[in-house]
Design a protein around this motif. Structure first.
Motif, PDB file in Angstrom:
ATOM      1  N   ASP A 107       0.940  -1.288  -0.114  1.00  0.00           N
ATOM      2  CA  ASP A 107       0.071  -0.164  -0.011  1.00  0.00           C
ATOM      3  C   ASP A 107       0.948   1.335   0.179  1.00  0.00           C
ATOM      4  O   ASP A 107       0.374   2.304  -0.835  1.00  0.00           O
ATOM      5  CB  ASP A 107      -0.953   0.106   1.231  1.00  0.00           C
ATOM      6  CG  ASP A 107      -2.218  -0.955   1.145  1.00  0.00           C
ATOM      7  OD1 ASP A 107      -2.439  -1.712   0.065  1.00  0.00           O
ATOM      8  OD2 ASP A 107      -2.761  -1.297   1.907  1.00  0.00           O
ATOM      9  N   VAL A 133      10.606  -4.214  -5.182  1.00  0.00           N
ATOM     10  CA  VAL A 133      11.279  -2.958  -5.488  1.00  0.00           C
ATOM     11  C   VAL A 133      12.517  -2.798  -4.729  1.00  0.00           C
ATOM     12  O   VAL A 133      12.473  -3.266  -3.656  1.00  0.00           O
ATOM     13  CB  VAL A 133       9.987  -1.877  -4.999  1.00  0.00           C
ATOM     14  CG1 VAL A 133      10.574  -0.635  -4.721  1.00  0.00           C
ATOM     15  CG2 VAL A 133       8.959  -1.805  -5.966  1.00  0.00           C
ATOM     16  N   ASN A 165      16.097  -7.293   1.407  1.00  0.00           N
ATOM     17  CA  ASN A 165      14.984  -6.541   1.999  1.00  0.00           C
ATOM     18  C   ASN A 165      15.308  -6.633   3.666  1.00  0.00           C
ATOM     19  O   ASN A 165      15.359  -5.456   4.254  1.00  0.00           O
ATOM     20  CB  ASN A 165      13.645  -7.076   1.885  1.00  0.00           C
ATOM     21  CG  ASN A 165      13.084  -6.459   0.648  1.00  0.00           C
ATOM     22  OD1 ASN A 165      11.819  -6.580   0.299  1.00  0.00           O
ATOM     23  ND2 ASN A 165      13.668  -5.431  -0.246  1.00  0.00           N
TER      24      ASN A 165
HETATM   25  O1  UDP Z   1       8.136  -5.002   0.168  1.00  0.00           O
HETATM   26  C1  UDP Z   1       7.392  -4.771  -0.889  1.00  0.00           C
HETATM   27  C2  UDP Z   1       6.171  -5.052  -0.829  1.00  0.00           C
HETATM   28  C3  UDP Z   1       5.565  -4.940  -2.172  1.00  0.00           C
HETATM   29  N1  UDP Z   1       6.299  -4.817  -3.301  1.00  0.00           N
HETATM   30  C4  UDP Z   1       5.577  -4.978  -4.488  1.00  0.00           C
HETATM   31  O2  UDP Z   1       4.349  -4.956  -4.324  1.00  0.00           O
HETATM   32  C5  UDP Z   1       3.371  -5.688  -5.112  1.00  0.00           C
HETATM   33  C6  UDP Z   1       2.314  -6.127  -4.213  1.00  0.00           C
HETATM   34  O3  UDP Z   1       2.344  -6.247  -2.940  1.00  0.00           O
HETATM   35  P1  UDP Z   1       1.607  -6.435  -1.732  1.00  0.00           P
HETATM   36  O4  UDP Z   1       2.028  -6.858  -0.444  1.00  0.00           O
HETATM   37  O5  UDP Z   1       0.553  -5.386  -1.795  1.00  0.00           O
HETATM   38  O6  UDP Z   1       0.335  -7.677  -2.213  1.00  0.00           O
HETATM   39  P2  UDP Z   1       0.512  -9.294  -2.111  1.00  0.00           P
HETATM   40  O7  UDP Z   1       1.063  -9.538  -3.478  1.00  0.00           O
HETATM   41  O8  UDP Z   1       1.307  -9.827  -1.060  1.00  0.00           O
HETATM   42  O9  UDP Z   1      -0.930  -9.575  -2.140  1.00  0.00           O
HETATM   43  C7  UDP Z   1       4.569  -7.022  -5.062  1.00  0.00           C
HETATM   44  O10 UDP Z   1       4.142  -8.028  -6.100  1.00  0.00           O
HETATM   45  C8  UDP Z   1       5.882  -6.189  -5.327  1.00  0.00           C
HETATM   46  O11 UDP Z   1       5.914  -6.063  -6.545  1.00  0.00           O
HETATM   47  C9  UDP Z   1       7.547  -4.844  -3.266  1.00  0.00           C
HETATM   48  O12 UDP Z   1       8.262  -4.660  -4.127  1.00  0.00           O
HETATM   49  N2  UDP Z   1       8.279  -4.690  -1.939  1.00  0.00           N
END
Ligand code: UDP
Ligand code: ADP
Length: 291
Positions: A107, A133, A165
């Motif tokens: 988010d 990212v 990360n």
């Molecule tokens: O620490 C993070 C969290 C999210 N994302 C990116 O945001 C997308 C969606 O992540 P989110 O956690 O919102 O959704 P989820 O895939 O876990 O439902 C991921 O596929 C990544 O591309 C990222 O790069 N780093």
């Protein structure tokens, strides 16, 4: 793996039932609770003064994460699991019952895109591709959010997503999590949920179009509404499959890292939402809000 060698005579965890096809579910699990994973064995005095191995019972509030963020002490819980495992859904419940602040890394990144920041296009492209990212971008957003918020208890949802990360977050913020809440769910079920998250009925579009005609703004408002109704750009089958691959290859090692430190609390996330929350509640009981 665990950093403590398992004694030869220790009871072995039973294998994961064959009905759960997720690769990360082939890990040790307590079949009775589905919660502890890498259960710690401690030496206890048994009858007649003998020393026995018994599972450690975690009853006290774990305070491992009380580290410094600037001059602010915070407790952090990492909430991890595959895409669609229910992290966001359960975080909302935890916020309501246990007074944590929910920081969804995804988010925060999506908000950064909307803010028109210079990183916006790069982040958007990475999300569309299901890629991770760069750490410095996500960590800066998390750090800013923690500093801005007066609370001292944070759920960090969907981060850290890879070992880089994790190491960068710990180095920069000097925070290590109190524990890691891991939502375990099969890919099949997660795929179903993610596709459902993006589903908007034809009736909704007709209703919205009708409303736009009523307030005479069809030209500008309807396309905007359509974009909003489309949901997330990454909840399509192609990106979902890429996200699953990234999760297995990059995010599972993070869970394994914390499991070796006995910090992972595993939840069976395939159950219905209220049942999952019952298991979550048991874990968060030490953090219950004073009434
Ligand atoms: O620490 C993070 C969290 C999210 N994302 C990116 O945001 C997308 C969606 O992540 P989110 O956690 O919102 O959704 P989820 O895939 O876990 O439902 C991921 O596929 C990544 O591309 C990222 O790069 N780093
Ligand atoms: N235990 C569950 N059973 C069925 N559907 C669920 C469950 N948990 C969440 N969902 C639904 O699945 C979708 C993805 O959940 P979400 O919490 O957004 O997952 P995540 O944050 O892990 O990507 C949402 O539409 C949500 O309502």
């Amino acid at each position: 793996a665990t950093d403590r060698p398992t004694p030869q005579h220790a009871p072995r965890a039973p294998p994961t039932p064959p009905c759960d096809p997720s690769p990360w579910s082939r890990r040790r699990a307590d079949p009775s609770t589905g919660i502890r994973f890498g259960a710690q064995l401690v030496r206890r005095r048994g009858a007649m003064g003998t020393v026995v191995d018994a599972p450690a019972v975690v009853t006290e509030k774990e305070v491992v994460a009380e580290n410094m963020l600037g001059d602010k002490k915070v407790t952090v819980v990492f909430v991890l699991g595959g895409p669609g495992s229910g992290k966001g859904t359960q975080c909302s419940n935890i916020v309501e019952h246990f007074g944590f602040t929910h920081l969804s890394a995804g988010d925060l990144l999506r908000a950064e895109i909307k803010s028109g920041s210079e990183n916006g296009t790069m982040i958007e492209n990475m999300i569309k591709e299901g890629k991770i990212v760069p750490s410095e971008v996500t960590i800066k957003l998390l750090q800013q959010a923690m500093i801005k918020n007066e609370n001292d208890k944070f759920l960090i949802d969907g981060f850290p997503r890879n070992e880089e990360n994790r190491a960068a977050f710990e180095n920069v913020t000097k925070i290590s999590p109190a524990f890691v809440l891991f939502f375990n769910c099969s890919e099949e079920e997660m795929e179903r949920r993610l596709l459902g998250r993006n589903e908007v009925s034809f009736f909704t579009y007709v209703l919205m179009f009708g409303l736009c005609i009523l307030i005479k703004t069809t030209l500008f408002l309807f396309p905007t509404i359509c974009i909003i109704l489309q949901g997330r750009v990454d909840d399509n089958i192609e990106t979902i499959r890429k996200r699953f691959k990234v999760f297995v290859e990059s995010s599972l090692p993070v869970i394994e890292y914390y499991d070796a430190k006995d910090k992972v609390k595993k939840i069976d996330a395939a159950k219905p939402i209220p049942e999952v929350f019952e298991d979550v509640k048991a874990i968060f009981a030490p953090y219950a809000k004073a009434t």
